[in-house]
Design a protein around this motif. Structure first.
Motif, short mmCIF file in Angstrom:
data_model
loop_
_atom_site.label_atom_id
_atom_site.label_comp_id
_atom_site.label_asym_id
_atom_site.label_seq_id
_atom_site.Cartn_x
_atom_site.Cartn_y
_atom_site.Cartn_z
N ILE A 1 10.76 20.85 4.73
CA ILE A 1 9.59 19.98 4.75
C ILE A 1 9.72 19.04 3.57
CG2 ILE A 1 7.06 19.85 4.66
CD1 ILE A 1 6.99 22.67 5.88
N LYS A 2 9.78 17.73 3.85
CA LYS A 2 10.07 16.74 2.82
C LYS A 2 8.91 15.76 2.70
CE LYS A 2 13.56 15.40 5.36
NZ LYS A 2 13.59 16.37 6.47
N GLY A 3 8.64 15.31 1.49
CA GLY A 3 7.56 14.35 1.30
C GLY A 3 7.80 13.44 0.12
N ALA A 4 7.22 12.24 0.20
CA ALA A 4 7.28 11.27 -0.89
C ALA A 4 6.28 10.16 -0.63
CB ALA A 4 8.69 10.67 -1.03
N PRO A 5 5.77 9.53 -1.68
CA PRO A 5 4.96 8.33 -1.49
C PRO A 5 5.85 7.18 -1.02
CG PRO A 5 4.59 9.30 -3.67
CD PRO A 5 5.82 9.93 -3.10
N VAL A 6 5.30 6.34 -0.14
CA VAL A 6 6.07 5.24 0.46
C VAL A 6 5.29 3.94 0.29
CG1 VAL A 6 7.04 4.33 2.61
CG2 VAL A 6 7.06 6.81 2.18
N LEU B 1 10.71 4.49 -0.71
CA LEU B 1 10.07 5.60 -1.40
C LEU B 1 9.79 5.18 -2.84
CD1 LEU B 1 11.11 7.00 1.14
CD2 LEU B 1 11.88 8.91 -0.28
N THR B 2 8.58 5.42 -3.32
CA THR B 2 8.22 4.98 -4.67
C THR B 2 8.37 6.08 -5.71
OG1 THR B 2 5.88 5.46 -4.25
CG2 THR B 2 6.64 3.22 -3.79
N GLN B 3 8.61 7.31 -5.25
CA GLN B 3 8.94 8.41 -6.15
C GLN B 3 10.02 9.24 -5.48
OE1 GLN B 3 5.70 10.66 -8.08
NE2 GLN B 3 4.24 9.19 -7.24
N GLU B 4 10.72 10.06 -6.27
CA GLU B 4 11.75 10.92 -5.70
C GLU B 4 11.12 11.92 -4.75
OE1 GLU B 4 15.22 14.02 -7.23
OE2 GLU B 4 14.30 12.63 -8.65
N ARG B 5 11.73 12.10 -3.59
CA ARG B 5 11.15 12.98 -2.58
C ARG B 5 11.24 14.44 -3.02
NH1 ARG B 5 15.27 13.77 2.60
NH2 ARG B 5 16.69 15.16 1.50
N LEU B 6 10.32 15.23 -2.51
CA LEU B 6 10.31 16.68 -2.74
C LEU B 6 10.63 17.36 -1.41
CD1 LEU B 6 9.64 19.22 -4.49
CD2 LEU B 6 7.26 18.96 -3.71
N MET C 1 0.85 -1.20 0.00
CA MET C 1 0.00 0.00 0.00
C MET C 1 0.88 1.25 0.00
SD MET C 1 -2.74 1.19 2.90
CE MET C 1 -3.58 2.76 2.82
N ASP C 2 0.61 2.16 -0.91
CA ASP C 2 1.36 3.41 -0.96
C ASP C 2 0.64 4.50 -0.14
OD1 ASP C 2 3.15 2.22 -2.62
OD2 ASP C 2 3.05 3.73 -4.20
N VAL C 3 1.43 5.18 0.70
CA VAL C 3 0.93 6.28 1.52
C VAL C 3 1.90 7.45 1.35
CG1 VAL C 3 0.47 7.06 3.89
CG2 VAL C 3 -0.13 4.73 3.22
N LEU C 4 1.37 8.66 1.29
CA LEU C 4 2.22 9.84 1.19
C LEU C 4 2.72 10.21 2.59
CD1 LEU C 4 3.43 12.10 -0.55
CD2 LEU C 4 1.36 13.44 -0.10
N GLY C 5 4.04 10.21 2.78
CA GLY C 5 4.63 10.62 4.04
C GLY C 5 5.23 12.01 3.91
N ILE C 6 4.96 12.87 4.88
CA ILE C 6 5.49 14.24 4.87
C ILE C 6 6.15 14.50 6.22
CG2 ILE C 6 4.94 16.70 4.68
CD1 ILE C 6 2.58 15.92 2.87
N ASP C 7 7.39 14.97 6.17
CA ASP C 7 8.20 15.17 7.37
C ASP C 7 8.49 16.67 7.54
OD1 ASP C 7 9.85 14.74 9.56
OD2 ASP C 7 11.56 14.04 8.37
N ILE C 8 7.90 17.28 8.57
CA ILE C 8 8.09 18.71 8.82
C ILE C 8 9.28 18.90 9.75
CG2 ILE C 8 7.08 20.80 9.84
CD1 ILE C 8 4.31 19.64 9.13
N GLY C 9 10.31 19.58 9.26
CA GLY C 9 11.49 19.85 10.06
C GLY C 9 11.69 21.34 10.25
N GLY C 10 12.67 21.69 11.07
CA GLY C 10 12.94 23.09 11.35
C GLY C 10 13.48 23.84 10.15
N SER C 11 14.16 23.12 9.23
CA SER C 11 14.73 23.78 8.06
C SER C 11 14.09 23.38 6.75
CB SER C 11 16.24 23.51 7.99
OG SER C 11 16.48 22.11 7.90
#
Length: 238
Positions: free
Chosen positions: A13-18, A25-30, A1-11
């Motif tokens: 914010i990164k996200g990618a489908p997992v 990661l199933t696509q290159e992270r943004l 199952m693919d879920v979009l994960g988003i990680d909020i950091g102090g510097s």
């Protein structure tokens, strides 16, 4: 199952489908720089931008750098204080929201350095602050926030975070002395069988881990800086 994960950091914010079965990661992270000041509306815009970038319509998991209880933010040390009391789950469109270090720890315990380890395992993330995730026989003790333990009269993260290393222009060796002091403190408190070092510095563990000596086994995170994204996605399926 693919879920979009988003990680909020102090510097950033990164996200990618997992792929939550494999932790990959199933696509290159943004990655988008965290807005300053990092107020709720501004951060929500970036989260929405990441969702739109992947044209995502499925489940979303989001990490937050602070205490999160039932989707509601209870502390905000490295983002704007206006976050306290915000229902982040609702703000992010009914996403699953959890503490960032807890998410990274969940990923490392499932797919990384903590896989198959019983007993007490402590994951520590060194970045803008110091995040922590504590596991007892694989079960998470949420929102430990051990980066705010007092060390030499100061918040530990103000002395030993990666940001502190940069702000004080410390060599890796000098910074390792501070990290070792901090690790000895948490080792005394929890007597873990394993300490996992995560966050951005995990990619450079060869520069500082050889300078650190504590009684407990200390290893770098295998998933490095992608652990938060992977853990955020995982949590939506549990």
């Amino acid at each position: 199952m693919d879920v979009l994960g988003i990680d909020i950091g102090g510097s950033g914010i990164k996200g990618a489908p997992v792929d939550t079965e494999t932790g990959e990661l199933t696509q290159e992270r943004l990655r988008i720089p965290t807005p300053h000041p990092a107020k709720p509306a501004a951060v929500a815009e970036v989260v929405a931008e990441i969702v739109d970038h992947f044209a995502w319509t499925g489940p979303v998991g989001v990490t937050f750098p602070g205490v999160v209880v039932d989707g509601v933010v209870r502390s905000a040390a490295n983002v704007h204080e206006s976050w306290i009391g915000v229902d982040a789950s609702k703000l992010f469109g009914d996403a699953t929201v959890l503490n960032d270090a807890d998410a990274a720890g969940i990923a490392e315990m499932t797919f990384g350095a903590g896989r198959g380890r019983r007993g007490t395992v402590l994951m520590l993330t060194f970045g803008t602050g110091i995040g922590s995730a504590l596991f007892i026989d694989g079960t998470l003790v949420p929102n430990t926030e051990l980066g705010h333990l007092e060390l030499d009269g100061k918040d530990a993260e103000h002395r030993a975070s990666d940001k502190a290393r940069e702000d004080h222009d410390l060599s890796w060796g000098k910074w390792a002395e501070r990290v070792e002091e901090y690790l000895r403190h948490v080792d005394m408190l929890f007597s873990p069988s394993l300490i996992i070092i995560g966050g951005g510095v995990s990619k450079k563990s060869d520069k500082f881990l050889p300078h650190i000596s504590v009684d407990t086994e200390v290893v770098p995170a295998k998933l490095q800086n992608e652990a938060g994204i992977i853990g955020a996605a995982q949590t939506t399926t549990s």
